[in-house]
Design a protein around this motif. Structure first.
Motif, PDB file in Angstrom:
ATOM      1  N   ARG A   1       0.818  -1.221   0.000  1.00 44.88           N
ATOM      2  CA  ARG A   1       0.000   0.000   0.000  1.00 44.88           C
ATOM      3  C   ARG A   1       0.843   1.259   0.000  1.00 44.88           C
ATOM      4  NH1 ARG A   1      -4.059  -2.258   4.496  1.00 44.88           N
ATOM      5  NH2 ARG A   1      -5.039  -3.808   3.191  1.00 44.88           N
ATOM      6  N   ARG A   2       2.054   1.152   0.513  1.00 38.93           N
ATOM      7  CA  ARG A   2       2.946   2.314   0.541  1.00 38.93           C
ATOM      8  C   ARG A   2       4.335   1.872   0.128  1.00 38.93           C
ATOM      9  NH1 ARG A   2       6.419   2.443   4.697  1.00 38.93           N
ATOM     10  NH2 ARG A   2       6.139   0.919   6.331  1.00 38.93           N
ATOM     11  N   SER A   3       5.123   2.826  -0.306  1.00 39.98           N
ATOM     12  CA  SER A   3       6.487   2.469  -0.677  1.00 39.98           C
ATOM     13  C   SER A   3       7.424   2.847   0.462  1.00 39.98           C
ATOM     14  CB  SER A   3       6.897   3.160  -1.966  1.00 39.98           C
ATOM     15  OG  SER A   3       6.836   4.553  -1.831  1.00 39.98           O
ATOM     16  N   GLY A   4       8.416   2.022   0.660  1.00 41.20           N
ATOM     17  CA  GLY A   4       9.382   2.259   1.716  1.00 41.20           C
ATOM     18  C   GLY A   4      10.703   2.753   1.156  1.00 41.20           C
ATOM     19  N   PHE A   5      11.712   2.736   1.996  1.00 39.84           N
ATOM     20  CA  PHE A   5      13.028   3.231   1.615  1.00 39.84           C
ATOM     21  C   PHE A   5      13.619   2.452   0.453  1.00 39.84           C
ATOM     22  CE2 PHE A   5      17.672   2.983   2.029  1.00 39.84           C
ATOM     23  CZ  PHE A   5      17.982   4.318   1.788  1.00 39.84           C
TER      24      PHE A   5
ATOM     25  N   LEU B   1      14.598   3.965  -3.116  1.00 39.30           N
ATOM     26  CA  LEU B   1      15.981   3.867  -3.574  1.00 39.30           C
ATOM     27  C   LEU B   1      16.035   3.343  -5.008  1.00 39.30           C
ATOM     28  CD1 LEU B   1      18.980   4.065  -2.633  1.00 39.30           C
ATOM     29  CD2 LEU B   1      18.809   1.649  -2.082  1.00 39.30           C
ATOM     30  N   LEU B   2      15.270   2.306  -5.293  1.00 46.52           N
ATOM     31  CA  LEU B   2      15.269   1.719  -6.627  1.00 46.52           C
ATOM     32  C   LEU B   2      14.624   2.624  -7.668  1.00 46.52           C
ATOM     33  CD1 LEU B   2      14.312  -1.938  -5.715  1.00 46.52           C
ATOM     34  CD2 LEU B   2      16.532  -1.138  -6.538  1.00 46.52           C
ATOM     35  N   THR B   3      13.517   3.246  -7.339  1.00 41.99           N
ATOM     36  CA  THR B   3      12.771   4.013  -8.335  1.00 41.99           C
ATOM     37  C   THR B   3      13.237   5.459  -8.487  1.00 41.99           C
ATOM     38  OG1 THR B   3      11.045   4.593  -6.739  1.00 41.99           O
ATOM     39  CG2 THR B   3      10.703   2.600  -8.065  1.00 41.99           C
ATOM     40  N   GLN B   4      13.900   6.013  -7.480  1.00 39.30           N
ATOM     41  CA  GLN B   4      14.343   7.403  -7.550  1.00 39.30           C
ATOM     42  C   GLN B   4      15.847   7.541  -7.738  1.00 39.30           C
ATOM     43  OE1 GLN B   4      12.024   9.902  -7.530  1.00 39.30           O
ATOM     44  NE2 GLN B   4      10.523   8.242  -7.446  1.00 39.30           N
ATOM     45  N   THR B   5      16.627   6.779  -6.997  1.00 39.25           N
ATOM     46  CA  THR B   5      18.076   6.923  -7.019  1.00 39.25           C
ATOM     47  C   THR B   5      18.698   6.351  -8.285  1.00 39.25           C
ATOM     48  OG1 THR B   5      18.108   6.840  -4.618  1.00 39.25           O
ATOM     49  CG2 THR B   5      20.197   6.490  -5.722  1.00 39.25           C
ATOM     50  N   VAL B   6      18.247   5.184  -8.726  1.00 36.07           N
ATOM     51  CA  VAL B   6      18.818   4.564  -9.927  1.00 36.07           C
ATOM     52  C   VAL B   6      18.685   5.485 -11.143  1.00 36.07           C
ATOM     53  CG1 VAL B   6      18.576   2.658 -11.570  1.00 36.07           C
ATOM     54  CG2 VAL B   6      18.672   2.187  -9.128  1.00 36.07           C
ATOM     55  N   PRO B   7      17.499   6.047 -11.422  1.00 38.97           N
ATOM     56  CA  PRO B   7      17.403   6.951 -12.574  1.00 38.97           C
ATOM     57  C   PRO B   7      18.216   8.239 -12.394  1.00 38.97           C
ATOM     58  CG  PRO B   7      15.231   6.194 -11.942  1.00 38.97           C
ATOM     59  CD  PRO B   7      16.181   5.758 -10.866  1.00 38.97           C
ATOM     60  N   TYR B   8      18.201   8.797 -11.212  1.00 44.88           N
ATOM     61  CA  TYR B   8      18.874  10.075 -10.977  1.00 44.88           C
ATOM     62  C   TYR B   8      20.392   9.937 -10.998  1.00 44.88           C
ATOM     63  CZ  TYR B   8      20.312  14.391  -8.698  1.00 44.88           C
ATOM     64  OH  TYR B   8      20.926  15.572  -8.405  1.00 44.88           O
ATOM     65  N   GLN B   9      20.927   8.984 -10.282  1.00 41.36           N
ATOM     66  CA  GLN B   9      22.380   8.873 -10.153  1.00 41.36           C
ATOM     67  C   GLN B   9      23.024   8.023 -11.251  1.00 41.36           C
ATOM     68  OE1 GLN B   9      23.492   7.687  -6.186  1.00 41.36           O
ATOM     69  NE2 GLN B   9      22.958   9.688  -5.341  1.00 41.36           N
ATOM     70  N   LEU B  10      22.303   7.022 -11.745  1.00 40.76           N
ATOM     71  CA  LEU B  10      22.900   6.100 -12.713  1.00 40.76           C
ATOM     72  C   LEU B  10      22.294   6.213 -14.113  1.00 40.76           C
ATOM     73  CD1 LEU B  10      23.092   2.956 -10.407  1.00 40.76           C
ATOM     74  CD2 LEU B  10      24.910   4.592 -10.923  1.00 40.76           C
ATOM     75  N   ARG B  11      21.299   7.087 -14.259  1.00 39.33           N
ATOM     76  CA  ARG B  11      20.596   7.284 -15.535  1.00 39.33           C
ATOM     77  C   ARG B  11      20.011   5.980 -16.074  1.00 39.33           C
ATOM     78  NH1 ARG B  11      25.023  10.873 -15.800  1.00 39.33           N
ATOM     79  NH2 ARG B  11      24.357  13.028 -15.996  1.00 39.33           N
ATOM     80  N   GLY B  12      19.525   5.166 -15.165  1.00 41.91           N
ATOM     81  CA  GLY B  12      18.930   3.890 -15.544  1.00 41.91           C
ATOM     82  C   GLY B  12      17.430   3.890 -15.316  1.00 41.91           C
ATOM     83  N   THR B  13      16.833   2.749 -15.546  1.00 35.13           N
ATOM     84  CA  THR B  13      15.406   2.582 -15.291  1.00 35.13           C
ATOM     85  C   THR B  13      15.198   1.376 -14.382  1.00 35.13           C
ATOM     86  OG1 THR B  13      15.095   1.189 -17.246  1.00 35.13           O
ATOM     87  CG2 THR B  13      14.716   3.543 -17.527  1.00 35.13           C
ATOM     88  N   THR B  14      14.146   1.436 -13.607  1.00 29.75           N
ATOM     89  CA  THR B  14      13.792   0.346 -12.706  1.00 29.75           C
ATOM     90  C   THR B  14      12.332  -0.013 -12.932  1.00 29.75           C
ATOM     91  OG1 THR B  14      15.317   1.203 -11.050  1.00 29.75           O
ATOM     92  CG2 THR B  14      13.688  -0.373 -10.295  1.00 29.75           C
ATOM     93  N   THR B  15      12.056  -1.299 -13.055  1.00 27.30           N
ATOM     94  CA  THR B  15      10.688  -1.783 -13.173  1.00 27.30           C
ATOM     95  C   THR B  15      10.440  -2.755 -12.033  1.00 27.30           C
ATOM     96  OG1 THR B  15      10.818  -1.613 -15.572  1.00 27.30           O
ATOM     97  CG2 THR B  15       9.030  -2.933 -14.674  1.00 27.30           C
TER      98      THR B  15
END
Length: 52
Positions: free
Chosen positions: A9-13, A17-31
């Motif tokens: 129901r909610r997202s945790g740390f 980390l997977l959905t925000q940090t990976v795209p921002y810092q590594l320019r990747g995508t997470t599914t």
């Protein structure tokens, strides 16, 4: 092993980390795919960015 019926129901740390940090810092995508047996996480990273 417990069987998951729905996505959380909610997202945790970890999810953040997977959905925000990976795209921002590594320019990747997470599914993230929530399946009855557990979570499937696919991370795609551009090789060009990693090799620099």
């Amino acid at each position: 092993m417990p069987v998951l019926s729905l996505a959380p129901r909610r997202s945790g740390f970890g999810t953040e980390l997977l959905t925000q940090t990976v795209p921002y810092q590594l320019r990747g995508t997470t599914t993230l795919t929530f399946k009855p047996g557990g979570l499937q996480c696919t991370i795609e990273l551009p090789a060009k960015e990693l090799l620099q």
